[in-house]
Write a protein that holds these residues in place. Sequence first.
Motif, PDB file in Angstrom:
ATOM      1  N   ASP A   1      -2.448  -1.250  15.477  1.00 23.02           N
ATOM      2  CA  ASP A   1      -0.688  -1.062  15.881  1.00 23.02           C
ATOM      3  C   ASP A   1       0.171   0.110  15.521  1.00 23.02           C
ATOM      4  O   ASP A   1       1.352  -1.003  16.069  1.00 23.02           O
ATOM      5  CB  ASP A   1      -0.386  -2.835  16.432  1.00 23.02           C
ATOM      6  CG  ASP A   1       0.762  -3.395  15.424  1.00 23.02           C
ATOM      7  OD1 ASP A   1      -0.040  -2.714  13.859  1.00 23.02           O
ATOM      8  OD2 ASP A   1       0.129  -4.712  15.121  1.00 23.02           O
ATOM      9  N   CYS A   2      -0.032   0.439  15.338  1.00 22.33           N
ATOM     10  CA  CYS A   2       0.874   1.670  14.066  1.00 22.33           C
ATOM     11  C   CYS A   2       0.607   3.240  14.849  1.00 22.33           C
ATOM     12  O   CYS A   2      -0.788   3.528  16.141  1.00 22.33           O
ATOM     13  CB  CYS A   2       0.678   1.831  12.804  1.00 22.33           C
ATOM     14  SG  CYS A   2       0.950   0.562  11.912  1.00 22.33           S
TER      15      CYS A   2
ATOM     16  N   CYS B   1      -1.374   3.270   9.532  1.00 25.16           N
ATOM     17  CA  CYS B   1      -1.407   1.949   8.691  1.00 25.16           C
ATOM     18  C   CYS B   1      -2.773   1.532   8.622  1.00 25.16           C
ATOM     19  O   CYS B   1      -3.369   2.345  10.430  1.00 25.16           O
ATOM     20  CB  CYS B   1      -0.453   1.279   9.300  1.00 25.16           C
ATOM     21  SG  CYS B   1      -0.936   0.608  11.105  1.00 25.16           S
ATOM     22  N   ASP B   2      -3.268   0.055   8.200  1.00 22.64           N
ATOM     23  CA  ASP B   2      -4.798  -0.312   8.863  1.00 22.64           C
ATOM     24  C   ASP B   2      -4.830  -1.233  10.164  1.00 22.64           C
ATOM     25  O   ASP B   2      -5.138  -1.716  10.031  1.00 22.64           O
ATOM     26  CB  ASP B   2      -5.271  -0.664   7.311  1.00 22.64           C
ATOM     27  CG  ASP B   2      -5.467   0.571   5.868  1.00 22.64           C
ATOM     28  OD1 ASP B   2      -5.186   1.860   6.332  1.00 22.64           O
ATOM     29  OD2 ASP B   2      -4.891   0.541   4.921  1.00 22.64           O
ATOM     30  N   GLU B   3      -3.504  -1.836  10.499  1.00 21.16           N
ATOM     31  CA  GLU B   3      -3.353  -2.791  11.375  1.00 21.16           C
ATOM     32  C   GLU B   3      -3.350  -2.260  12.414  1.00 21.16           C
ATOM     33  O   GLU B   3      -4.205  -3.262  13.504  1.00 21.16           O
ATOM     34  CB  GLU B   3      -1.973  -3.373  11.318  1.00 21.16           C
ATOM     35  CG  GLU B   3      -1.220  -4.023   9.999  1.00 21.16           C
ATOM     36  CD  GLU B   3      -2.426  -5.294   9.304  1.00 21.16           C
ATOM     37  OE1 GLU B   3      -3.037  -6.008  10.111  1.00 21.16           O
ATOM     38  OE2 GLU B   3      -3.105  -4.818   8.601  1.00 21.16           O
TER      39      GLU B   3
ATOM     40  N   SER C   1      -4.391   6.746  10.972  1.00 21.12           N
ATOM     41  CA  SER C   1      -2.696   6.594  11.016  1.00 21.12           C
ATOM     42  C   SER C   1      -2.274   6.010  10.436  1.00 21.12           C
ATOM     43  O   SER C   1      -2.086   6.925   8.704  1.00 21.12           O
ATOM     44  CB  SER C   1      -3.729   4.750  11.403  1.00 21.12           C
ATOM     45  OG  SER C   1      -3.353   3.515  12.151  1.00 21.12           O
TER      46      SER C   1
END
Length: 63
Positions: free
Chosen positions: A14-15, A10-12, A8
Amino acid sequence: MKLEALLSSCDEGDCPTLYRTDRGTLVVQGEWITDHGREIPEHETMVEIPVELIRKAVRDGLV
């Protein structure tokens, strides 16, 4: 269908993300775009992901 997150941007969660399925295919999560000017079937869509996500997948030997 089962999805395995490969990487991904990002780590959230929602990317933009690249997934491998249990059917031997890839799935991408990204921004849904509507201003592409293309004719596509109703059951399909287009998403936008960063080029760097694909480069990283290739570098890491994921695809």
